[in-house]
Motif scaffolding. Structure first.
Motif, short mmCIF file in Angstrom:
data_model
loop_
_atom_site.label_atom_id
_atom_site.label_comp_id
_atom_site.label_asym_id
_atom_site.label_seq_id
_atom_site.Cartn_x
_atom_site.Cartn_y
_atom_site.Cartn_z
N LYS A 156 0.85 -1.17 0.00
CA LYS A 156 0.00 0.00 0.00
C LYS A 156 0.90 1.23 0.00
O LYS A 156 1.44 1.62 1.03
N GLY A 157 1.07 1.81 -1.18
CA GLY A 157 1.98 2.94 -1.29
C GLY A 157 3.41 2.51 -1.01
O GLY A 157 3.92 1.57 -1.63
N ASP A 158 4.04 3.18 -0.08
CA ASP A 158 5.42 2.85 0.30
C ASP A 158 5.46 1.96 1.54
O ASP A 158 6.51 1.89 2.21
N GLU A 159 4.36 1.29 1.83
CA GLU A 159 4.30 0.47 3.03
C GLU A 159 3.72 -0.91 2.71
O GLU A 159 3.16 -1.15 1.64
N TRP A 160 3.88 -1.81 3.68
CA TRP A 160 3.28 -3.13 3.61
C TRP A 160 2.30 -3.29 4.77
O TRP A 160 2.58 -2.86 5.89
N ILE A 161 1.16 -3.93 4.48
CA ILE A 161 0.18 -4.23 5.51
C ILE A 161 0.24 -5.74 5.76
O ILE A 161 -0.03 -6.54 4.85
N SER B 213 5.93 -2.36 16.51
CA SER B 213 5.09 -1.84 15.44
C SER B 213 3.61 -1.90 15.83
O SER B 213 3.17 -2.84 16.50
N GLU B 214 2.87 -0.92 15.40
CA GLU B 214 1.44 -0.91 15.65
C GLU B 214 0.79 -2.11 14.95
O GLU B 214 1.09 -2.41 13.79
N GLY B 215 -0.10 -2.78 15.66
CA GLY B 215 -0.77 -3.95 15.09
C GLY B 215 -0.06 -5.26 15.38
O GLY B 215 -0.54 -6.33 15.00
N VAL B 216 1.08 -5.20 16.05
CA VAL B 216 1.83 -6.41 16.42
C VAL B 216 1.63 -6.69 17.91
O VAL B 216 1.92 -5.85 18.75
N THR B 217 1.12 -7.86 18.23
CA THR B 217 0.89 -8.24 19.62
C THR B 217 1.31 -9.70 19.85
O THR B 217 1.51 -10.46 18.90
N ILE B 218 1.41 -10.05 21.12
CA ILE B 218 1.72 -11.42 21.52
C ILE B 218 0.52 -12.00 22.26
O ILE B 218 -0.03 -11.37 23.16
N GLU B 219 0.11 -13.19 21.87
CA GLU B 219 -0.94 -13.90 22.58
C GLU B 219 -0.30 -15.04 23.36
O GLU B 219 0.39 -15.89 22.77
N GLU B 220 -0.49 -15.08 24.65
CA GLU B 220 0.18 -16.05 25.52
C GLU B 220 -0.49 -17.42 25.41
O GLU B 220 -1.39 -17.76 26.17
N THR B 221 -0.02 -18.21 24.45
CA THR B 221 -0.60 -19.52 24.18
C THR B 221 0.30 -20.67 24.63
O THR B 221 -0.11 -21.83 24.56
N VAL C 70 1.51 -2.25 10.03
CA VAL C 70 2.08 -1.42 8.96
C VAL C 70 3.60 -1.37 9.12
O VAL C 70 4.12 -1.01 10.17
N VAL C 71 4.29 -1.77 8.04
CA VAL C 71 5.77 -1.70 8.06
C VAL C 71 6.23 -1.00 6.79
O VAL C 71 5.53 -0.98 5.77
#
Length: 385
Positions: free
Chosen positions: A151-156, A194-202, A222-223
Protein backbone atom coordinates in the motif's frame (compact mmCIF):
# COMPACT_ATOMS: atom_id res chain seq x y z
CA UNK A 1 32.60 -33.05 34.00
CA UNK A 2 35.42 -31.10 32.37
CA UNK A 3 36.75 -34.08 30.41
CA UNK A 4 33.48 -34.09 28.50
CA UNK A 5 34.47 -30.76 26.94
CA UNK A 6 38.29 -30.82 26.88
CA UNK A 7 38.29 -33.04 23.80
CA UNK A 8 36.38 -30.47 21.80
CA UNK A 9 38.06 -27.23 22.89
CA UNK A 10 40.70 -26.68 20.21
CA UNK A 11 41.84 -23.04 20.39
CA UNK A 12 42.57 -20.26 22.84
CA UNK A 13 39.52 -18.31 21.62
CA UNK A 14 37.26 -21.29 22.19
CA UNK A 15 38.62 -21.76 25.69
CA UNK A 16 38.13 -18.09 26.57
CA UNK A 17 34.51 -18.15 25.44
CA UNK A 18 33.89 -21.54 27.04
CA UNK A 19 35.16 -20.33 30.41
CA UNK A 20 32.78 -17.36 30.26
CA UNK A 21 29.81 -19.53 29.34
CA UNK A 22 30.76 -22.25 31.82
CA UNK A 23 30.47 -19.78 34.68
CA UNK A 24 27.18 -18.33 33.44
CA UNK A 25 25.62 -21.75 32.76
CA UNK A 26 26.37 -22.87 36.29
CA UNK A 27 24.27 -19.95 37.50
CA UNK A 28 21.52 -20.74 34.99
CA UNK A 29 21.22 -24.26 36.44
CA UNK A 30 20.31 -22.82 39.85
CA UNK A 31 17.36 -20.90 38.37
CA UNK A 32 16.22 -23.42 35.75
CA UNK A 33 13.59 -25.17 37.87
CA UNK A 34 12.02 -21.87 38.92
CA UNK A 35 11.62 -20.65 35.34
CA UNK A 36 10.28 -24.05 34.30
CA UNK A 37 7.73 -24.35 37.11
CA UNK A 38 6.47 -20.81 36.59
CA UNK A 39 6.63 -21.10 32.79
CA UNK A 40 8.47 -17.78 32.69
CA UNK A 41 10.96 -16.45 30.18
CA UNK A 42 14.52 -16.47 31.63
CA UNK A 43 15.09 -12.72 31.40
CA UNK A 44 17.87 -12.81 34.00
CA UNK A 45 19.81 -15.43 32.03
CA UNK A 46 19.49 -13.51 28.79
CA UNK A 47 20.51 -10.27 30.46
CA UNK A 48 23.71 -11.91 31.70
CA UNK A 49 24.42 -13.24 28.22
CA UNK A 50 23.85 -9.76 26.78
CA UNK A 51 26.38 -8.28 29.21
CA UNK A 52 28.88 -10.92 28.11
CA UNK A 53 28.36 -9.94 24.46
CA UNK A 54 26.95 -13.35 23.61
CA UNK A 55 24.16 -12.06 21.38
CA UNK A 56 26.69 -10.83 18.83
CA UNK A 57 28.66 -14.09 18.89
CA UNK A 58 27.88 -15.03 15.28
CA UNK A 59 27.69 -11.49 13.88
CA UNK A 60 30.53 -11.05 11.33
CA UNK A 61 33.65 -9.31 12.63
CA UNK A 62 33.35 -6.70 9.86
CA UNK A 63 30.16 -5.49 11.56
CA UNK A 64 31.58 -5.60 15.09
CA UNK A 65 30.62 -9.14 16.10
CA UNK A 66 32.73 -12.02 17.39
CA UNK A 67 32.44 -13.91 14.09
CA UNK A 68 32.55 -17.32 15.78
CA UNK A 69 32.09 -20.39 13.61
CA UNK A 70 29.44 -23.11 13.58
CA UNK A 71 31.75 -25.37 15.61
CA UNK A 72 32.21 -22.78 18.36
CA UNK A 73 28.51 -21.93 18.29
CA UNK A 74 27.61 -25.59 18.88
CA UNK A 75 30.17 -25.99 21.67
CA UNK A 76 28.88 -23.02 23.66
CA UNK A 77 25.23 -23.82 23.05
CA UNK A 78 25.69 -27.30 24.47
CA UNK A 79 27.20 -25.90 27.65
CA UNK A 80 24.38 -23.38 28.09
CA UNK A 81 21.81 -26.16 27.63
CA UNK A 82 23.43 -28.18 30.41
CA UNK A 83 22.59 -25.24 32.67
CA UNK A 84 19.20 -24.30 31.23
CA UNK A 85 17.85 -25.86 28.04
CA UNK A 86 15.18 -23.23 27.36
CA UNK A 87 17.76 -20.44 27.46
CA UNK A 88 19.99 -22.35 25.05
CA UNK A 89 17.23 -23.13 22.58
CA UNK A 90 16.10 -19.49 22.55
CA UNK A 91 19.56 -18.06 21.98
CA UNK A 92 20.21 -20.75 19.39
CA UNK A 93 17.48 -19.34 17.16
CA UNK A 94 18.84 -15.79 17.51
CA UNK A 95 22.49 -16.70 16.92
CA UNK A 96 21.54 -19.14 14.18
CA UNK A 97 19.80 -16.37 12.23
CA UNK A 98 23.02 -14.40 12.06
CA UNK A 99 25.22 -17.39 11.29
CA UNK A 100 22.93 -18.24 8.38
CA UNK A 101 22.82 -14.67 7.09
CA UNK A 102 26.58 -14.27 7.48
CA UNK A 103 27.25 -17.39 5.42
CA UNK A 104 24.59 -16.92 2.74
CA UNK A 105 24.62 -13.10 2.32
CA UNK A 106 21.18 -13.12 0.68
CA UNK A 107 20.15 -9.81 2.25
CA UNK A 108 20.94 -6.36 0.98
CA UNK A 109 24.35 -5.67 2.50
CA UNK A 110 23.37 -2.36 4.08
CA UNK A 111 20.22 -3.84 5.65
CA UNK A 112 22.20 -6.72 7.11
CA UNK A 113 24.88 -4.34 8.38
CA UNK A 114 22.32 -2.16 10.15
CA UNK A 115 20.71 -5.15 11.90
CA UNK A 116 24.11 -6.49 12.94
CA UNK A 117 25.03 -3.12 14.41
CA UNK A 118 21.80 -3.09 16.42
CA UNK A 119 22.77 -6.44 17.92
CA UNK A 120 26.34 -5.36 18.66
CA UNK A 121 25.46 -1.94 20.07
CA UNK A 122 22.03 -2.51 21.62
CA UNK A 123 22.02 -6.30 22.12
CA UNK A 124 18.64 -6.65 20.40
CA UNK A 125 17.01 -10.09 20.16
CA UNK A 126 15.88 -11.47 16.79
CA UNK A 127 14.07 -14.62 15.74
CA UNK A 128 12.38 -15.95 12.66
CA UNK A 129 8.62 -16.45 12.86
CA UNK A 130 7.58 -18.97 10.24
CA UNK A 131 5.42 -21.70 11.80
CA UNK A 132 1.64 -21.38 11.45
CA UNK A 133 -1.36 -23.44 12.60
CA UNK A 134 -2.35 -24.32 9.01
CA UNK A 135 1.12 -25.10 7.65
CA UNK A 136 2.94 -26.76 10.52
CA UNK A 137 6.73 -26.70 10.38
CA UNK A 138 8.12 -24.47 7.58
CA UNK A 139 10.54 -27.29 6.74
CA UNK A 140 7.58 -29.13 5.21
CA UNK A 141 7.31 -26.44 2.54
CA UNK A 142 3.80 -25.11 3.10
CA UNK A 143 2.89 -21.63 1.85
CA UNK A 144 2.34 -19.23 4.76
CA UNK A 145 -1.20 -17.96 5.33
CA UNK A 146 0.18 -14.67 6.63
CA UNK A 147 -0.26 -12.00 3.93
CA UNK A 148 1.66 -8.87 2.99
CA UNK A 149 -0.21 -6.34 0.84
CA UNK A 150 1.61 -3.38 -0.68
CA UNK A 151 0.00 0.00 0.00
CA UNK A 152 1.98 2.94 -1.29
CA UNK A 153 5.42 2.85 0.30
CA UNK A 154 4.30 0.47 3.03
CA UNK A 155 3.28 -3.13 3.61
CA UNK A 156 0.18 -4.23 5.51
CA UNK A 157 0.81 -7.54 7.30
CA UNK A 158 -1.91 -9.85 8.61
CA UNK A 159 -1.44 -13.29 10.14
CA UNK A 160 -0.64 -15.49 13.11
CA UNK A 161 2.64 -17.24 13.85
CA UNK A 162 2.98 -20.05 16.38
CA UNK A 163 6.07 -21.30 18.23
CA UNK A 164 7.57 -17.81 18.34
CA UNK A 165 10.36 -18.51 20.80
CA UNK A 166 11.43 -15.62 23.05
CA UNK A 167 8.17 -13.83 22.22
CA UNK A 168 8.14 -11.64 25.39
CA UNK A 169 11.74 -10.54 24.86
CA UNK A 170 12.05 -10.14 21.08
CA UNK A 171 12.95 -6.83 19.51
CA UNK A 172 12.52 -7.98 15.90
CA UNK A 173 10.80 -10.90 14.17
CA UNK A 174 11.62 -12.04 10.64
CA UNK A 175 8.15 -13.01 9.45
CA UNK A 176 7.32 -15.15 6.41
CA UNK A 177 4.31 -14.06 4.34
CA UNK A 178 2.65 -14.35 0.94
CA UNK A 179 3.44 -11.29 -1.13
CA UNK A 180 0.16 -9.91 -2.44
CA UNK A 181 -1.32 -12.14 -5.14
CA UNK A 182 2.05 -13.02 -6.69
CA UNK A 183 2.10 -16.55 -5.30
CA UNK A 184 5.56 -15.81 -3.93
CA UNK A 185 6.81 -15.86 -0.39
CA UNK A 186 8.85 -13.17 1.31
CA UNK A 187 10.34 -12.49 4.72
CA UNK A 188 9.72 -9.20 6.49
CA UNK A 189 11.76 -7.80 9.35
CA UNK A 190 9.21 -6.38 11.77
CA UNK A 191 9.82 -4.46 14.98
CA UNK A 192 7.85 -5.92 17.85
CA UNK A 193 6.92 -2.35 18.75
CA UNK A 194 5.09 -1.84 15.44
CA UNK A 195 1.44 -0.91 15.65
CA UNK A 196 -0.77 -3.95 15.09
CA UNK A 197 1.83 -6.41 16.42
CA UNK A 198 0.89 -8.24 19.62
CA UNK A 199 1.72 -11.42 21.52
CA UNK A 200 -0.94 -13.90 22.58
CA UNK A 201 0.18 -16.05 25.52
CA UNK A 202 -0.60 -19.52 24.18
CA UNK A 203 2.51 -21.40 25.33
CA UNK A 204 1.23 -24.18 27.59
CA UNK A 205 3.44 -27.23 27.14
CA UNK A 206 5.22 -29.68 29.43
CA UNK A 207 8.59 -29.14 27.72
CA UNK A 208 10.84 -26.12 27.18
CA UNK A 209 8.41 -24.01 29.16
CA UNK A 210 10.85 -21.14 29.59
CA UNK A 211 11.12 -20.49 25.85
CA UNK A 212 7.71 -18.77 25.97
CA UNK A 213 7.08 -19.71 22.36
CA UNK A 214 3.81 -17.80 22.24
CA UNK A 215 1.78 -16.74 19.20
CA UNK A 216 2.75 -13.64 17.25
CA UNK A 217 -0.32 -11.77 15.98
CA UNK A 218 -0.22 -9.21 13.18
CA UNK A 219 -3.45 -7.34 12.54
CA UNK A 220 -3.10 -4.70 9.87
CA UNK A 221 0.49 -4.20 11.00
CA UNK A 222 2.08 -1.42 8.96
CA UNK A 223 5.77 -1.70 8.06
CA UNK A 224 7.90 0.33 5.71
CA UNK A 225 8.85 -0.75 2.22
CA UNK A 226 12.37 -1.80 3.26
CA UNK A 227 10.96 -4.36 5.72
CA UNK A 228 10.92 -6.92 2.87
CA UNK A 229 14.38 -8.39 3.37
CA UNK A 230 14.14 -11.74 1.57
CA UNK A 231 12.25 -13.17 -1.39
CA UNK A 232 12.03 -16.64 -2.91
CA UNK A 233 14.43 -15.89 -5.70
CA UNK A 234 17.10 -14.71 -3.29
CA UNK A 235 17.15 -17.77 -1.07
CA UNK A 236 20.34 -19.80 -0.95
CA UNK A 237 20.33 -23.55 -1.53
CA UNK A 238 23.04 -23.95 1.10
CA UNK A 239 22.08 -26.55 3.74
CA UNK A 240 20.97 -25.07 7.07
CA UNK A 241 24.00 -26.02 9.15
CA UNK A 242 23.08 -23.52 11.85
CA UNK A 243 20.25 -25.86 12.84
CA UNK A 244 22.90 -27.95 14.59
CA UNK A 245 22.12 -25.75 17.58
CA UNK A 246 19.08 -28.01 18.04
CA UNK A 247 20.99 -31.27 18.66
CA UNK A 248 23.59 -29.28 20.63
CA UNK A 249 20.82 -28.14 22.96
CA UNK A 250 19.39 -31.59 23.56
CA UNK A 251 22.72 -33.32 24.06
CA UNK A 252 23.33 -30.60 26.67
CA UNK A 253 20.15 -31.74 28.42
CA UNK A 254 21.44 -35.31 28.28
CA UNK A 255 24.78 -34.27 29.83
CA UNK A 256 22.90 -32.55 32.66
CA UNK A 257 20.87 -35.71 33.28
CA UNK A 258 24.01 -37.83 33.15
CA UNK A 259 25.68 -35.60 35.71
CA UNK A 260 22.72 -35.92 38.09
CA UNK A 261 22.66 -39.71 37.76
CA UNK A 262 26.42 -40.14 38.19
CA UNK A 263 26.44 -37.93 41.28
CA UNK A 264 23.53 -39.92 42.72
CA UNK A 265 25.26 -43.23 41.99
CA UNK A 266 28.43 -42.05 43.74
CA UNK A 267 26.68 -40.77 46.87
CA UNK A 268 23.48 -42.76 47.50
CA UNK A 269 24.11 -45.50 50.06
CA UNK A 270 21.03 -47.56 50.99
CA UNK A 271 21.48 -49.58 54.17
CA UNK A 272 21.05 -52.77 52.16
CA UNK A 273 24.45 -52.22 50.53
CA UNK A 274 27.97 -51.87 51.94
CA UNK A 275 28.66 -48.84 49.74
CA UNK A 276 27.07 -46.47 47.19
CA UNK A 277 24.94 -47.89 44.39
CA UNK A 278 27.67 -46.93 41.92
CA UNK A 279 29.45 -50.10 43.04
CA UNK A 280 26.58 -52.29 41.83
CA UNK A 281 27.37 -53.91 38.43
CA UNK A 282 23.94 -53.17 36.95
CA UNK A 283 24.23 -49.47 37.84
CA UNK A 284 27.73 -49.40 36.37
CA UNK A 285 26.34 -50.94 33.19
CA UNK A 286 23.76 -48.19 32.86
CA UNK A 287 26.38 -45.50 33.51
CA UNK A 288 28.57 -47.08 30.83
CA UNK A 289 25.65 -47.08 28.39
CA UNK A 290 25.10 -43.37 29.03
CA UNK A 291 28.77 -42.71 28.33
CA UNK A 292 28.62 -44.68 25.08
CA UNK A 293 25.52 -42.83 23.89
CA UNK A 294 27.12 -39.46 24.67
CA UNK A 295 30.43 -40.41 23.05
CA UNK A 296 28.71 -41.54 19.87
CA UNK A 297 26.35 -38.58 19.62
CA UNK A 298 28.86 -35.87 20.47
CA UNK A 299 31.55 -37.23 18.15
CA UNK A 300 29.05 -37.17 15.29
CA UNK A 301 27.87 -33.65 16.19
CA UNK A 302 31.31 -32.10 16.48
CA UNK A 303 32.90 -33.93 13.55
CA UNK A 304 30.20 -32.73 11.15
CA UNK A 305 30.40 -29.18 12.53
CA UNK A 306 34.19 -29.31 12.09
CA UNK A 307 33.81 -30.46 8.49
CA UNK A 308 31.40 -27.61 7.75
CA UNK A 309 33.90 -25.06 9.01
CA UNK A 310 37.03 -26.57 7.48
CA UNK A 311 35.70 -27.94 4.19
CA UNK A 312 33.60 -25.11 2.72
CA UNK A 313 33.87 -26.70 -0.74
CA UNK A 314 31.84 -29.68 0.58
CA UNK A 315 28.98 -27.70 2.13
CA UNK A 316 26.49 -28.07 -0.72
CA UNK A 317 26.67 -31.87 -0.37
CA UNK A 318 26.40 -31.96 3.42
CA UNK A 319 22.62 -31.67 3.74
CA UNK A 320 21.98 -35.36 4.49
CA UNK A 321 24.79 -35.47 7.06
CA UNK A 322 23.48 -32.40 8.85
CA UNK A 323 20.01 -33.93 8.98
CA UNK A 324 21.41 -37.23 10.23
CA UNK A 325 23.21 -35.47 13.08
CA UNK A 326 19.93 -34.12 14.40
CA UNK A 327 18.32 -37.57 14.28
CA UNK A 328 21.24 -39.37 15.90
CA UNK A 329 21.86 -36.82 18.62
CA UNK A 330 18.31 -36.05 19.75
CA UNK A 331 17.38 -39.73 19.93
CA UNK A 332 20.59 -40.51 21.80
CA UNK A 333 19.83 -37.66 24.20
CA UNK A 334 16.42 -39.14 24.99
CA UNK A 335 18.01 -42.53 25.69
CA UNK A 336 20.60 -40.99 28.02
CA UNK A 337 17.94 -39.20 30.05
CA UNK A 338 15.93 -42.42 30.29
CA UNK A 339 19.00 -44.31 31.55
CA UNK A 340 19.72 -41.57 34.08
CA UNK A 341 16.21 -41.86 35.47
CA UNK A 342 16.48 -45.64 35.70
CA UNK A 343 19.63 -45.21 37.78
CA UNK A 344 18.02 -42.72 40.15
CA UNK A 345 14.70 -44.57 40.26
CA UNK A 346 11.41 -43.16 41.52
CA UNK A 347 13.17 -40.12 43.04
CA UNK A 348 13.72 -38.90 39.48
CA UNK A 349 9.97 -38.28 39.18
CA UNK A 350 9.83 -35.84 42.08
CA UNK A 351 9.09 -32.27 41.00
CA UNK A 352 12.03 -31.18 43.16
CA UNK A 353 14.39 -33.36 41.10
CA UNK A 354 15.77 -31.74 37.91
CA UNK A 355 15.66 -35.10 36.13
CA UNK A 356 11.91 -34.79 35.57
CA UNK A 357 12.55 -31.45 33.82
CA UNK A 358 15.30 -32.99 31.69
CA UNK A 359 12.93 -35.83 30.78
CA UNK A 360 10.27 -33.38 29.61
CA UNK A 361 12.66 -31.03 27.84
CA UNK A 362 14.57 -33.70 25.94
CA UNK A 363 11.36 -34.97 24.32
CA UNK A 364 10.86 -31.63 22.59
CA UNK A 365 13.94 -32.34 20.49
CA UNK A 366 12.11 -35.12 18.68
CA UNK A 367 9.70 -32.52 17.32
CA UNK A 368 12.21 -29.88 16.22
CA UNK A 369 13.19 -29.87 12.54
CA UNK A 370 14.14 -31.91 10.65
CA UNK A 371 11.77 -34.67 11.72
CA UNK A 372 12.97 -38.27 11.90
CA UNK A 373 10.91 -39.40 8.91
CA UNK A 374 12.39 -36.69 6.68
CA UNK A 375 15.92 -37.63 7.72
CA UNK A 376 15.45 -41.32 7.02
CA UNK A 377 13.71 -40.64 3.70
CA UNK A 378 16.50 -38.30 2.58
CA UNK A 379 19.21 -40.82 3.44
CA UNK A 380 17.31 -43.60 1.65
CA UNK A 381 16.84 -41.54 -1.51
CA UNK A 382 20.53 -40.62 -1.60
CA UNK A 383 21.54 -44.27 -1.28
CA UNK A 384 19.08 -45.46 -3.93
CA UNK A 385 20.06 -42.74 -6.41
Amino acid sequence: MNYLYETFIKTKKQREWFNIIDTLASGFAKRADTYDQKSEFPFENVEELKKAGYLSLTVPTEFGGAGLSLYEFVLLQERIATGDAATALCLGWHLGCFLELAEERTWDEETFKLLCEKVVNDQVLVNRAATEPATGSPTRGGMPQTTAIRKGDEWIINGRKTFTSMAPALDYAIVSAQIGDTGKKGNFMISMKSEGVTIEETWDTVAMRGTRSDDLIMKDAVVENTALVEQDRGKSELPKAWLLHIPACYIGVAVAARNEAVQFAKTYKPNSLPGPIGEVPEVQRKVGEMELELLHAREVLYSVAHRWVNEPHSRMQMGPELMAVKHIVTNAAARVVDLAMRIVGARSLAMSNPLQRHYRDVRAGLHNPPMDDMVISTLAKRALE
